[in-house]
Motif scaffolding. Structure first.
Motif, PDB file in Angstrom:
ATOM      1  N   THR A 280      22.082  -1.302  61.915  1.00 15.54           N
ATOM      2  CA  THR A 280      22.386  -1.685  62.060  1.00 15.54           C
ATOM      3  C   THR A 280      22.816  -2.582  63.746  1.00 15.54           C
ATOM      4  OG1 THR A 280      24.614  -0.203  61.952  1.00 15.54           O
ATOM      5  CG2 THR A 280      24.672  -1.475  59.897  1.00 15.54           C
ATOM      6  N   GLY A 281      22.446  -1.664  64.188  1.00 18.04           N
ATOM      7  CA  GLY A 281      22.398  -2.121  65.785  1.00 18.04           C
ATOM      8  C   GLY A 281      23.871  -1.206  66.492  1.00 18.04           C
ATOM      9  N   GLY A 282      24.946  -1.151  65.543  1.00 17.16           N
ATOM     10  CA  GLY A 282      26.115  -1.030  65.647  1.00 17.16           C
ATOM     11  C   GLY A 282      26.854   0.278  66.031  1.00 17.16           C
ATOM     12  N   VAL A 283      27.979  -0.026  65.969  1.00 13.00           N
ATOM     13  CA  VAL A 283      28.802   1.545  65.652  1.00 13.00           C
ATOM     14  C   VAL A 283      29.044   1.990  64.933  1.00 13.00           C
ATOM     15  CG1 VAL A 283      30.910   2.494  66.968  1.00 13.00           C
ATOM     16  CG2 VAL A 283      29.409   1.052  68.708  1.00 13.00           C
ATOM     17  N   VAL A 284      29.546   3.479  64.212  1.00  8.31           N
ATOM     18  CA  VAL A 284      29.391   3.985  63.265  1.00  8.31           C
ATOM     19  C   VAL A 284      31.067   4.755  63.661  1.00  8.31           C
ATOM     20  CG1 VAL A 284      29.459   5.171  61.020  1.00  8.31           C
ATOM     21  CG2 VAL A 284      27.328   3.660  61.469  1.00  8.31           C
ATOM     22  N   ALA A 285      31.898   4.598  63.120  1.00  8.71           N
ATOM     23  CA  ALA A 285      33.640   5.491  63.423  1.00  8.71           C
ATOM     24  C   ALA A 285      33.486   6.149  62.042  1.00  8.71           C
ATOM     25  CB  ALA A 285      33.656   4.274  63.933  1.00  8.71           C
ATOM     26  N   VAL A 286      33.351   7.475  62.372  1.00  9.94           N
ATOM     27  CA  VAL A 286      33.952   8.252  60.816  1.00  9.94           C
ATOM     28  C   VAL A 286      35.178   9.255  61.566  1.00  9.94           C
ATOM     29  CG1 VAL A 286      33.671  10.170  59.427  1.00  9.94           C
ATOM     30  CG2 VAL A 286      31.667   8.996  60.450  1.00  9.94           C
ATOM     31  N   SER A 287      36.212   8.751  60.937  1.00  7.20           N
ATOM     32  CA  SER A 287      37.709   9.236  60.379  1.00  7.20           C
ATOM     33  C   SER A 287      38.041  10.573  59.976  1.00  7.20           C
ATOM     34  CB  SER A 287      38.914   8.062  59.848  1.00  7.20           C
ATOM     35  OG  SER A 287      38.719   6.814  60.382  1.00  7.20           O
ATOM     36  N   GLY A 288      38.754  11.465  60.385  1.00  9.61           N
ATOM     37  CA  GLY A 288      39.027  12.387  60.189  1.00  9.61           C
ATOM     38  C   GLY A 288      40.140  13.361  61.115  1.00  9.61           C
ATOM     39  N   GLU A 289      40.270  14.836  60.756  1.00  7.98           N
ATOM     40  CA  GLU A 289      40.853  15.140  61.766  1.00  7.98           C
ATOM     41  C   GLU A 289      40.660  14.951  63.340  1.00  7.98           C
ATOM     42  OE1 GLU A 289      42.607  19.640  62.193  1.00  7.98           O
ATOM     43  OE2 GLU A 289      41.673  19.821  60.679  1.00  7.98           O
TER      44      GLU A 289
ATOM     45  N   GLU B 162      23.654  -6.773  55.577  1.00  8.07           N
ATOM     46  CA  GLU B 162      22.357  -7.195  56.406  1.00  8.07           C
ATOM     47  C   GLU B 162      22.799  -7.771  57.148  1.00  8.07           C
ATOM     48  OE1 GLU B 162      20.860  -9.461  52.915  1.00  8.07           O
ATOM     49  OE2 GLU B 162      20.563  -7.522  51.761  1.00  8.07           O
ATOM     50  N   HIS B 163      24.331  -8.039  57.507  1.00  5.68           N
ATOM     51  CA  HIS B 163      24.737  -9.187  58.680  1.00  5.68           C
ATOM     52  C   HIS B 163      25.060  -7.812  59.939  1.00  5.68           C
ATOM     53  CE1 HIS B 163      24.381 -12.554  55.637  1.00  5.68           C
ATOM     54  NE2 HIS B 163      25.377 -12.006  55.040  1.00  5.68           N
ATOM     55  N   ARG B 164      24.536  -7.600  59.473  1.00  2.20           N
ATOM     56  CA  ARG B 164      24.978  -6.161  60.917  1.00  2.20           C
ATOM     57  C   ARG B 164      26.124  -5.855  61.699  1.00  2.20           C
ATOM     58  NH1 ARG B 164      19.507  -5.149  62.737  1.00  2.20           N
ATOM     59  NH2 ARG B 164      20.028  -4.643  64.809  1.00  2.20           N
ATOM     60  N   PRO B 165      27.035  -5.674  60.654  1.00  6.23           N
ATOM     61  CA  PRO B 165      28.164  -5.100  61.614  1.00  6.23           C
ATOM     62  C   PRO B 165      28.477  -4.776  62.935  1.00  6.23           C
ATOM     63  CG  PRO B 165      28.040  -4.012  59.510  1.00  6.23           C
ATOM     64  CD  PRO B 165      26.903  -4.613  60.183  1.00  6.23           C
ATOM     65  N   ASP B 166      29.364  -5.181  63.726  1.00  9.11           N
ATOM     66  CA  ASP B 166      29.731  -4.584  64.597  1.00  9.11           C
ATOM     67  C   ASP B 166      29.796  -3.553  64.792  1.00  9.11           C
ATOM     68  OD1 ASP B 166      29.264  -6.677  67.473  1.00  9.11           O
ATOM     69  OD2 ASP B 166      29.817  -7.746  65.194  1.00  9.11           O
ATOM     70  N   VAL B 167      31.072  -3.023  63.789  1.00 11.24           N
ATOM     71  CA  VAL B 167      31.780  -1.330  63.479  1.00 11.24           C
ATOM     72  C   VAL B 167      31.405  -1.447  62.387  1.00 11.24           C
ATOM     73  CG1 VAL B 167      33.440   0.387  63.684  1.00 11.24           C
ATOM     74  CG2 VAL B 167      32.707  -1.123  65.426  1.00 11.24           C
ATOM     75  N   VAL B 168      30.904  -0.152  62.237  1.00 13.62           N
ATOM     76  CA  VAL B 168      31.402  -0.089  60.317  1.00 13.62           C
ATOM     77  C   VAL B 168      32.098   1.416  60.541  1.00 13.62           C
ATOM     78  CG1 VAL B 168      30.950   1.799  58.312  1.00 13.62           C
ATOM     79  CG2 VAL B 168      29.203  -0.360  59.172  1.00 13.62           C
ATOM     80  N   ARG B 169      33.254   1.656  60.500  1.00 16.85           N
ATOM     81  CA  ARG B 169      34.444   2.223  59.671  1.00 16.85           C
ATOM     82  C   ARG B 169      35.609   2.860  59.125  1.00 16.85           C
ATOM     83  NH1 ARG B 169      38.843   4.486  59.037  1.00 16.85           N
ATOM     84  NH2 ARG B 169      39.316   3.191  57.739  1.00 16.85           N
ATOM     85  N   GLY B 170      34.984   4.270  58.168  1.00 22.37           N
ATOM     86  CA  GLY B 170      35.269   4.576  57.141  1.00 22.37           C
ATOM     87  C   GLY B 170      35.719   6.392  57.588  1.00 22.37           C
ATOM     88  N   ASN B 171      36.113   6.880  56.222  1.00 19.59           N
ATOM     89  CA  ASN B 171      35.624   8.829  56.552  1.00 19.59           C
ATOM     90  C   ASN B 171      34.899   8.807  55.858  1.00 19.59           C
ATOM     91  OD1 ASN B 171      35.307   8.354  52.872  1.00 19.59           O
ATOM     92  ND2 ASN B 171      37.463   8.299  52.976  1.00 19.59           N
ATOM     93  N   ALA B 172      34.429  10.113  56.015  1.00 23.04           N
ATOM     94  CA  ALA B 172      33.471  10.925  55.758  1.00 23.04           C
ATOM     95  C   ALA B 172      32.405  10.217  54.559  1.00 23.04           C
ATOM     96  CB  ALA B 172      33.355  12.715  56.340  1.00 23.04           C
ATOM     97  N   SER B 173      32.798  10.624  53.629  1.00 21.42           N
ATOM     98  CA  SER B 173      32.613   9.789  51.958  1.00 21.42           C
ATOM     99  C   SER B 173      32.144   8.795  52.502  1.00 21.42           C
ATOM    100  CB  SER B 173      33.006  10.900  50.577  1.00 21.42           C
ATOM    101  OG  SER B 173      33.620  12.175  50.764  1.00 21.42           O
TER     102      SER B 173
END
Length: 268
Positions: free
Chosen positions: A162-171, A116-127
């Motif tokens: 969110t109006g931000g960016v999502v980064a998915v980490s992997g190979e 709800e606070h609209r993170p500028d970036v969400v960074r996590g793995n795919a799951s």
């Protein structure tokens, strides 16, 4: 890699060195020291202020805020809510790292609330990204059980929400703002055998976003920096123990020219 991408990466590295952002980390207690050292290595300043009584106050002073739900309890959850709310109110960039979201109820509910606070970036793995987007279950604890491409649609949808960016980490990492998508390759498998590498990446993302003023290219630069440093560290180590030390050294050694050699490509 295009000339504009190369220029963006080099400019991002230069900006971080010049700005020296102060990153307020509410993060996994297992990796606090490692995260702080990673921030120092790239030229940022870390702070680990997680008392509920101080979290909002310090968020107002920081260049960026990291909220990592890795080792969560009621007290730290309160601090995270306060820091995220203050960051959002002050337009201070903040990053949400939804560690093991989907696998455990308490952290999943908190992470959804923090959106709800609209993170500028969400960074996590795919799951984690799929679970946070409400598109499926989580992985096995902190480990993803699906590949990055499986999360591409959920990541783009979450970024638009969110109006931000999502980064998915992997190979090969995927970074998207819901419209543009950038892939970051390279790195080394030893990153996955180093406790805190992913958590440190979240902190570096916060530092780069604060320095560049760009959610997308700040996140891309952080992922590229981590990948290039991992390649250099792997060439200088004999196993995961020496890799962790070599990686911190390599984070320090990667400058604009080295970052320009990263495997970064914008998806058409």
């Amino acid at each position: 890699m295009s000339r504009s991408t190369t220029a963006s990466l080099m400019a991002a590295r230069t900006a971080l060195t010049q700005v020296r952002p102060l990153v307020h980390c509410l993060t996994n207690t297992v990796v606090q020291a490692f995260t702080a050292n990673a921030l120092l290595a790239v030229g940022a300043s870390p702070a680990m202020v997680d008392a509920p009584e101080e979290a909002a106050e310090f968020a107002a002073l920081a260049s960026a805020v990291l909220v990592n739900v890795g080792t969560l309890d009621a007290r730290t959850a309160e601090a995270m809510r306060a820091a995220a709310a203050r960051a959002a109110d002050d337009a201070t960039p903040w990053v949400l790292d939804p560690v093991a979201v989907g696998a455990l109820g308490f952290r999943t509910r908190l992470a959804v609330e923090l959106l709800e606070h609209r993170p500028d970036v969400v960074r996590g793995n795919a799951s984690e990204v799929i679970a946070l987007a409400g598109a499926g279950a989580g992985g096995r604890g902190t480990d993803s059980t699906v590949g990055v491409d499986t999360a591409a649609h959920a990541a783009a949808d979450l970024a638009r929400r969110t109006g931000g960016v999502v980064a998915v980490s992997g190979e090969v990492d995927l970074v998207t703002d819901g419209d543009r998508t950038v892939r970051v390759g390279g790195g080394h498998p030893l990153l996955t055998r180093t406790t805190g590498a992913g958590c440190a990446l979240g902190a570096l993302t916060a530092a780069y976003v604060a320095s560049t003023g760009s959610n997308l290219w700040g996140a891309v630069a952080a992922h590229a920096h981590v990948a290039v440093a991992a390649e250099r560290a792997a060439a200088a180590c004999v196993g995961p123990g020496s890799f962790a030390t070599a990686w911190l050294d390599a984070l320090d050694a990667v400058g604009p020219d080295e970052l320009a050699d990263a495997d970064v490509r914008e998806q058409a």
